[in-house]
Design a protein around this motif. Structure first.
Motif, PDB file in Angstrom:
ATOM      1  N   GLN A   1      -7.720   1.302   3.085  1.00 13.36           N
ATOM      2  CA  GLN A   1      -7.552   2.445   2.990  1.00 13.36           C
ATOM      3  C   GLN A   1      -6.167   2.809   3.831  1.00 13.36           C
ATOM      4  O   GLN A   1      -6.411   2.641   4.990  1.00 13.36           O
ATOM      5  CB  GLN A   1      -8.555   3.518   3.064  1.00 13.36           C
ATOM      6  N   VAL A   2      -5.120   2.950   3.334  1.00 10.34           N
ATOM      7  CA  VAL A   2      -3.878   3.323   4.078  1.00 10.34           C
ATOM      8  C   VAL A   2      -4.218   4.772   4.932  1.00 10.34           C
ATOM      9  O   VAL A   2      -4.749   5.643   4.267  1.00 10.34           O
ATOM     10  CB  VAL A   2      -2.595   3.352   3.300  1.00 10.34           C
ATOM     11  N   ALA A  27      -2.463  -0.651   6.153  1.00  7.02           N
ATOM     12  CA  ALA A  27      -1.987  -1.475   4.923  1.00  7.02           C
ATOM     13  C   ALA A  27      -0.390  -1.462   5.029  1.00  7.02           C
ATOM     14  O   ALA A  27       0.139  -0.527   5.708  1.00  7.02           O
ATOM     15  CB  ALA A  27      -2.301  -0.713   3.662  1.00  7.02           C
ATOM     16  N   THR A  28       0.007  -2.487   4.319  1.00  6.88           N
ATOM     17  CA  THR A  28       1.652  -2.761   4.179  1.00  6.88           C
ATOM     18  C   THR A  28       2.117  -1.890   3.281  1.00  6.88           C
ATOM     19  O   THR A  28       1.740  -2.079   2.076  1.00  6.88           O
ATOM     20  CB  THR A  28       1.908  -4.128   4.191  1.00  6.88           C
ATOM     21  N   LEU A  29       3.308  -1.215   3.460  1.00  2.84           N
ATOM     22  CA  LEU A  29       3.773  -0.282   2.582  1.00  2.84           C
ATOM     23  C   LEU A  29       4.299  -1.077   1.332  1.00  2.84           C
ATOM     24  O   LEU A  29       4.784  -0.060   0.546  1.00  2.84           O
ATOM     25  CB  LEU A  29       4.814   0.924   3.094  1.00  2.84           C
ATOM     26  N   ASP A  30       4.874  -2.339   1.526  1.00  2.83           N
ATOM     27  CA  ASP A  30       5.571  -2.990   0.557  1.00  2.83           C
ATOM     28  C   ASP A  30       4.957  -2.759  -0.676  1.00  2.83           C
ATOM     29  O   ASP A  30       5.592  -2.941  -1.712  1.00  2.83           O
ATOM     30  CB  ASP A  30       5.683  -4.264   0.967  1.00  2.83           C
ATOM     31  N   ALA A  95       2.687  10.578   0.589  1.00  2.91           N
ATOM     32  CA  ALA A  95       1.287  10.094   0.108  1.00  2.91           C
ATOM     33  C   ALA A  95       1.646   8.700  -0.690  1.00  2.91           C
ATOM     34  O   ALA A  95       2.948   8.413  -0.907  1.00  2.91           O
ATOM     35  CB  ALA A  95       0.929  11.132  -1.258  1.00  2.91           C
ATOM     36  N   THR A  96       0.672   8.007  -0.744  1.00  2.00           N
ATOM     37  CA  THR A  96       0.753   6.689  -1.431  1.00  2.00           C
ATOM     38  C   THR A  96      -0.131   6.170  -2.669  1.00  2.00           C
ATOM     39  O   THR A  96      -1.035   6.977  -2.743  1.00  2.00           O
ATOM     40  CB  THR A  96       0.090   5.506  -0.495  1.00  2.00           C
ATOM     41  N   ASP A  97       0.595   5.361  -3.490  1.00  2.00           N
ATOM     42  CA  ASP A  97      -0.205   5.086  -4.687  1.00  2.00           C
ATOM     43  C   ASP A  97       0.251   3.557  -4.907  1.00  2.00           C
ATOM     44  O   ASP A  97       1.037   2.994  -4.773  1.00  2.00           O
ATOM     45  CB  ASP A  97       0.661   5.992  -5.642  1.00  2.00           C
ATOM     46  N   ARG A  98      -0.812   2.666  -5.238  1.00  2.00           N
ATOM     47  CA  ARG A  98      -0.997   1.433  -5.422  1.00  2.00           C
ATOM     48  C   ARG A  98      -0.147   0.917  -6.516  1.00  2.00           C
ATOM     49  O   ARG A  98       0.273  -0.285  -6.353  1.00  2.00           O
ATOM     50  CB  ARG A  98      -2.308   0.976  -5.398  1.00  2.00           C
ATOM     51  N   ARG A  99       0.220   1.920  -7.153  1.00  2.00           N
ATOM     52  CA  ARG A  99       1.322   1.216  -8.316  1.00  2.00           C
ATOM     53  C   ARG A  99       2.430   0.766  -7.515  1.00  2.00           C
ATOM     54  O   ARG A  99       2.929   1.429  -6.485  1.00  2.00           O
ATOM     55  CB  ARG A  99       1.459   2.312  -9.327  1.00  2.00           C
ATOM     56  N   TYR A 112      -1.620   9.961  -6.794  1.00  2.00           N
ATOM     57  CA  TYR A 112      -1.832   9.319  -5.223  1.00  2.00           C
ATOM     58  C   TYR A 112      -2.997   9.525  -4.651  1.00  2.00           C
ATOM     59  O   TYR A 112      -3.824  10.597  -4.630  1.00  2.00           O
ATOM     60  CB  TYR A 112      -0.495  10.165  -4.515  1.00  2.00           C
ATOM     61  N   ASP A 113      -3.530   8.421  -3.621  1.00  2.00           N
ATOM     62  CA  ASP A 113      -4.892   8.483  -3.355  1.00  2.00           C
ATOM     63  C   ASP A 113      -4.812   8.301  -1.766  1.00  2.00           C
ATOM     64  O   ASP A 113      -6.086   8.463  -1.208  1.00  2.00           O
ATOM     65  CB  ASP A 113      -5.699   7.224  -3.819  1.00  2.00           C
ATOM     66  N   GLY A 114      -3.480   8.383  -1.226  1.00  2.00           N
ATOM     67  CA  GLY A 114      -3.734   8.351   0.195  1.00  2.00           C
ATOM     68  C   GLY A 114      -2.462   9.440   0.729  1.00  2.00           C
ATOM     69  O   GLY A 114      -1.487   9.746   0.035  1.00  2.00           O
TER      70      GLY A 114
END
Length: 125
Positions: A1-2, A27-30, A95-99, A112-114
């Motif tokens: 989890q980021v 986690a890496t934001l890439d 916020a981050t989303d794994r898509r 967004y989950d982060g």
């Protein structure tokens, strides 16, 4: 989890500029789509901008004034805000989303989950 930590919020006069930063760890934001949202009391979170490895999108209300950028080495995403207006006053969240793309749904907070804890931006004379 980021994990995300925002910084850079401040009190600024109308017409001024601020640069917000969102530092990520864990986690890496890439591999994420990263967005900035803002929220004022009593209102829903509003999407400000989104960036991914393939696209970058902005809300109409900030287009041409705000610029989002990412540093994949430092794992930081910035939001340069120019020509600030009183209506930009809000708590700003990243916020981050794994898509891998922002796409047409980038402005929906529920995808967004982060989330970071937010940083206050106040635009006032």
């Amino acid at each position: 989890q980021v994990q995300l930590v925002e910084s850079g919020g401040a009190l600024v006069q109308p017409g001024g500029s601020l640069r917000l930063s969102c530092a990520a760890s864990g986690a890496t934001l890439d591999y994420y789509a990263i967005a900035w949202f803002r929220q004022v009391p009593g209102k829903e979170r509003e999407g400000v901008s989104c960036i991914s490895s393939t696209d970058g999108l902005y809300a109409d209300s900030v287009e041409g004034r705000f610029t989002m950028s990412r540093d994949n080495v430092e794992n930081v995403v910035d939001l340069q805000m120019n020509s600030l207006k009183p209506e930009d006053t809000a708590v700003y969240y990243c916020a981050t989303d794994r898509r891998l793309r922002c796409g047409s749904t980038w402005g929906r907070a529920r995808r967004y989950d982060g989330w970071g804890q937010g940083t206050q931006v106040t635009v006032s004379s």
